[in-house]
Design a protein around this motif. Structure first.
Motif, PDB file in Angstrom:
ATOM      1  N   ASN A 114       0.610  -0.501   0.648  1.00  0.00           N
ATOM      2  CA  ASN A 114      -0.241  -0.046  -0.125  1.00  0.00           C
ATOM      3  C   ASN A 114       0.932   0.933  -0.206  1.00  0.00           C
ATOM      4  OD1 ASN A 114      -2.083   1.506   0.302  1.00  0.00           O
ATOM      5  ND2 ASN A 114      -2.526   1.567   2.078  1.00  0.00           N
ATOM      6  N   LEU A 115       1.425   1.451  -0.965  1.00  0.00           N
ATOM      7  CA  LEU A 115       2.681   2.245  -0.939  1.00  0.00           C
ATOM      8  C   LEU A 115       2.292   3.550  -1.218  1.00  0.00           C
ATOM      9  CD1 LEU A 115       5.732   0.424  -2.609  1.00  0.00           C
ATOM     10  CD2 LEU A 115       5.537   1.493  -0.678  1.00  0.00           C
ATOM     11  N   LYS A 116       2.343   4.841  -1.259  1.00  0.00           N
ATOM     12  CA  LYS A 116       2.039   5.964  -1.314  1.00  0.00           C
ATOM     13  C   LYS A 116       3.216   6.979  -1.650  1.00  0.00           C
ATOM     14  CE  LYS A 116      -0.750   5.247   2.864  1.00  0.00           C
ATOM     15  NZ  LYS A 116      -0.725   6.281   3.901  1.00  0.00           N
ATOM     16  N   PRO A 117       2.594   8.044  -2.220  1.00  0.00           N
ATOM     17  CA  PRO A 117       3.430   8.970  -2.962  1.00  0.00           C
ATOM     18  C   PRO A 117       5.047   9.585  -1.659  1.00  0.00           C
ATOM     19  CG  PRO A 117       1.354   9.408  -3.447  1.00  0.00           C
ATOM     20  CD  PRO A 117       1.077   8.534  -2.599  1.00  0.00           C
ATOM     21  N   GLU A 118       4.642   9.994  -0.818  1.00  0.00           N
ATOM     22  CA  GLU A 118       5.048  10.279   0.397  1.00  0.00           C
ATOM     23  C   GLU A 118       5.876   9.036   0.790  1.00  0.00           C
ATOM     24  OE1 GLU A 118       1.679  10.270   0.529  1.00  0.00           O
ATOM     25  OE2 GLU A 118       1.143  10.145   2.328  1.00  0.00           O
ATOM     26  N   ASP A 119       5.721   7.828   0.503  1.00  0.00           N
ATOM     27  CA  ASP A 119       6.967   6.399   0.621  1.00  0.00           C
ATOM     28  C   ASP A 119       8.097   7.177   0.183  1.00  0.00           C
ATOM     29  OD1 ASP A 119       4.857   4.467   0.833  1.00  0.00           O
ATOM     30  OD2 ASP A 119       5.731   5.598   2.983  1.00  0.00           O
ATOM     31  N   THR A 120       8.197   7.913  -1.399  1.00  0.00           N
ATOM     32  CA  THR A 120       8.797   8.161  -2.298  1.00  0.00           C
ATOM     33  C   THR A 120      10.755   8.716  -1.568  1.00  0.00           C
ATOM     34  OG1 THR A 120       7.950   8.612  -3.806  1.00  0.00           O
ATOM     35  CG2 THR A 120      10.321   9.758  -3.513  1.00  0.00           C
ATOM     36  N   ALA A 121      11.493   8.001  -1.807  1.00  0.00           N
ATOM     37  CA  ALA A 121      12.678   8.804  -0.814  1.00  0.00           C
ATOM     38  C   ALA A 121      13.678   7.122  -0.900  1.00  0.00           C
ATOM     39  CB  ALA A 121      12.470   8.129   0.260  1.00  0.00           C
ATOM     40  N   LEU A 122      14.640   7.690  -0.434  1.00  0.00           N
ATOM     41  CA  LEU A 122      16.209   6.512  -0.702  1.00  0.00           C
ATOM     42  C   LEU A 122      16.670   6.073   0.628  1.00  0.00           C
ATOM     43  CD1 LEU A 122      18.671   6.157  -3.383  1.00  0.00           C
ATOM     44  CD2 LEU A 122      19.754   7.379  -1.112  1.00  0.00           C
ATOM     45  N   TYR A 123      15.995   4.956   0.302  1.00  0.00           N
ATOM     46  CA  TYR A 123      15.791   3.505   1.243  1.00  0.00           C
ATOM     47  C   TYR A 123      17.739   2.985   1.712  1.00  0.00           C
ATOM     48  CZ  TYR A 123      11.313   4.152   1.826  1.00  0.00           C
ATOM     49  OH  TYR A 123       9.826   4.006   1.684  1.00  0.00           O
ATOM     50  N   TYR A 124      17.631   3.110   3.070  1.00  0.00           N
ATOM     51  CA  TYR A 124      19.126   2.190   3.607  1.00  0.00           C
ATOM     52  C   TYR A 124      18.367   1.833   4.455  1.00  0.00           C
ATOM     53  CZ  TYR A 124      21.478   7.148   1.480  1.00  0.00           C
ATOM     54  OH  TYR A 124      21.156   7.831   0.944  1.00  0.00           O
ATOM     55  N   CYS A 125      19.964   0.964   4.585  1.00  0.00           N
ATOM     56  CA  CYS A 125      20.148  -0.507   5.290  1.00  0.00           C
ATOM     57  C   CYS A 125      20.850   0.574   6.504  1.00  0.00           C
ATOM     58  CB  CYS A 125      20.300  -1.620   4.824  1.00  0.00           C
ATOM     59  SG  CYS A 125      20.504  -3.284   6.263  1.00  0.00           S
ATOM     60  N   ALA A 126      21.093  -0.335   7.365  1.00  0.00           N
ATOM     61  CA  ALA A 126      21.544   0.471   8.639  1.00  0.00           C
ATOM     62  C   ALA A 126      22.331  -1.008   9.378  1.00  0.00           C
ATOM     63  CB  ALA A 126      22.175   1.853   9.278  1.00  0.00           C
ATOM     64  N   SER A 127      23.304  -0.503  10.075  1.00  0.00           N
ATOM     65  CA  SER A 127      23.415  -1.844  11.712  1.00  0.00           C
ATOM     66  C   SER A 127      24.309  -1.441  12.827  1.00  0.00           C
ATOM     67  CB  SER A 127      24.151  -3.119  10.402  1.00  0.00           C
ATOM     68  OG  SER A 127      25.555  -3.219  10.325  1.00  0.00           O
ATOM     69  N   GLY A 128      23.795  -2.004  13.503  1.00  0.00           N
ATOM     70  CA  GLY A 128      25.039  -1.723  14.600  1.00  0.00           C
ATOM     71  C   GLY A 128      24.491  -2.108  15.722  1.00  0.00           C
ATOM     72  N   PRO A 129      24.729  -2.255  17.502  1.00  0.00           N
ATOM     73  CA  PRO A 129      24.758  -2.788  17.831  1.00  0.00           C
ATOM     74  C   PRO A 129      23.160  -2.489  18.673  1.00  0.00           C
ATOM     75  CG  PRO A 129      25.933  -0.685  19.510  1.00  0.00           C
ATOM     76  CD  PRO A 129      26.070  -0.877  17.211  1.00  0.00           C
ATOM     77  N   GLU A 130      22.430  -2.599  19.690  1.00  0.00           N
ATOM     78  CA  GLU A 130      20.657  -3.083  20.226  1.00  0.00           C
ATOM     79  C   GLU A 130      21.090  -1.821  21.265  1.00  0.00           C
ATOM     80  OE1 GLU A 130      19.798  -7.602  20.552  1.00  0.00           O
ATOM     81  OE2 GLU A 130      18.494  -5.822  21.280  1.00  0.00           O
ATOM     82  N   THR A 131      20.506  -1.005  20.913  1.00  0.00           N
ATOM     83  CA  THR A 131      19.793   0.554  21.360  1.00  0.00           C
ATOM     84  C   THR A 131      18.676   0.451  21.782  1.00  0.00           C
ATOM     85  OG1 THR A 131      19.921   2.534  21.220  1.00  0.00           O
ATOM     86  CG2 THR A 131      20.260   1.476  19.374  1.00  0.00           C
ATOM     87  N   PRO A 132      18.129   1.580  22.832  1.00  0.00           N
ATOM     88  CA  PRO A 132      17.301   1.616  23.089  1.00  0.00           C
ATOM     89  C   PRO A 132      16.517   2.972  22.134  1.00  0.00           C
ATOM     90  CG  PRO A 132      18.418   2.107  24.944  1.00  0.00           C
ATOM     91  CD  PRO A 132      19.054   1.557  24.054  1.00  0.00           C
ATOM     92  N   VAL A 133      17.015   3.076  21.940  1.00  0.00           N
ATOM     93  CA  VAL A 133      16.547   4.747  20.306  1.00  0.00           C
ATOM     94  C   VAL A 133      17.101   4.340  19.193  1.00  0.00           C
ATOM     95  CG1 VAL A 133      16.448   7.338  20.691  1.00  0.00           C
ATOM     96  CG2 VAL A 133      17.017   5.913  22.514  1.00  0.00           C
ATOM     97  N   PRO A 134      16.858   3.077  18.272  1.00  0.00           N
ATOM     98  CA  PRO A 134      17.027   2.648  17.052  1.00  0.00           C
ATOM     99  C   PRO A 134      16.427   3.866  16.214  1.00  0.00           C
ATOM    100  CG  PRO A 134      14.745   1.719  17.960  1.00  0.00           C
ATOM    101  CD  PRO A 134      15.282   2.549  18.841  1.00  0.00           C
ATOM    102  N   SER A 135      16.004   4.936  16.011  1.00  0.00           N
ATOM    103  CA  SER A 135      15.833   5.943  15.286  1.00  0.00           C
ATOM    104  C   SER A 135      17.010   6.735  15.491  1.00  0.00           C
ATOM    105  CB  SER A 135      14.497   6.380  15.718  1.00  0.00           C
ATOM    106  OG  SER A 135      14.708   7.322  16.828  1.00  0.00           O
ATOM    107  N   ALA A 136      17.929   6.836  17.365  1.00  0.00           N
ATOM    108  CA  ALA A 136      19.447   7.657  16.362  1.00  0.00           C
ATOM    109  C   ALA A 136      20.153   7.238  15.071  1.00  0.00           C
ATOM    110  CB  ALA A 136      19.113   7.618  18.149  1.00  0.00           C
ATOM    111  N   ARG A 137      20.274   7.967  14.938  1.00  0.00           N
ATOM    112  CA  ARG A 137      21.122   7.497  13.629  1.00  0.00           C
ATOM    113  C   ARG A 137      22.806   6.971  14.334  1.00  0.00           C
ATOM    114  NH1 ARG A 137      18.421  11.992  12.014  1.00  0.00           N
ATOM    115  NH2 ARG A 137      20.465  13.239  11.400  1.00  0.00           N
TER     116      ARG A 137
END
Length: 123
Positions: free
Chosen positions: A84-107
């Protein structure tokens, strides 16, 4: 650690895409695997995250119920099923990895990033 994304493309609104992220190298350090996206002129934001061992998942509110993150430990792959993709989903999508964190949104918590794969959703 080397991350390579694939699966992006052009799709009409309401359509689906599945992104893949191939993980190689020191994979034992990849405790948390995430997908971020960045639209032109905007910051890079978390889309979804999954812990490598337990499979616990986290989604941003904007994609909850439409996107599904999954991992295949045997194949060292991470996927992002986008429905159910929407026009606002348009973007460059990145895969990222790291240690577990309580704040997964912090780059800053992520050690490794892929080059990105473009997703374009037309209206």
């Amino acid at each position: 650690v080397h991350l390579v994304e694939s699966g992006g493309g052009l799709v009409q609104a309401g359509g689906s895409l599945r992104l893949s992220c191939e993980v190689s190298g020191r994979t034992f350090t990849c405790y948390l695997m995430s997908w971020f996206r960045q639209a032109p002129g905007k910051q890079r934001d978390l889309v979804a995250a999954i812990t490598w061992t337990s499979g616990d998942v986290h989604y941003s509110d904007s994609v909850k119920g439409r996107f599904t993150i999954a991992r295949d430990v045997a194949k060292n792959m991470v996927y992002l099923q986008m429905d159910n993709l929407k026009p606002e989903d348009t973007a460059l999508y990145y895969c990222a990895s790291g240690p577990e964190t309580p704040v997964p949104s912090a780059r800053i918590n992520y050690d490794y990033w892929g080059q990105g794969t473009q997703v374009t959703v037309s209206s």
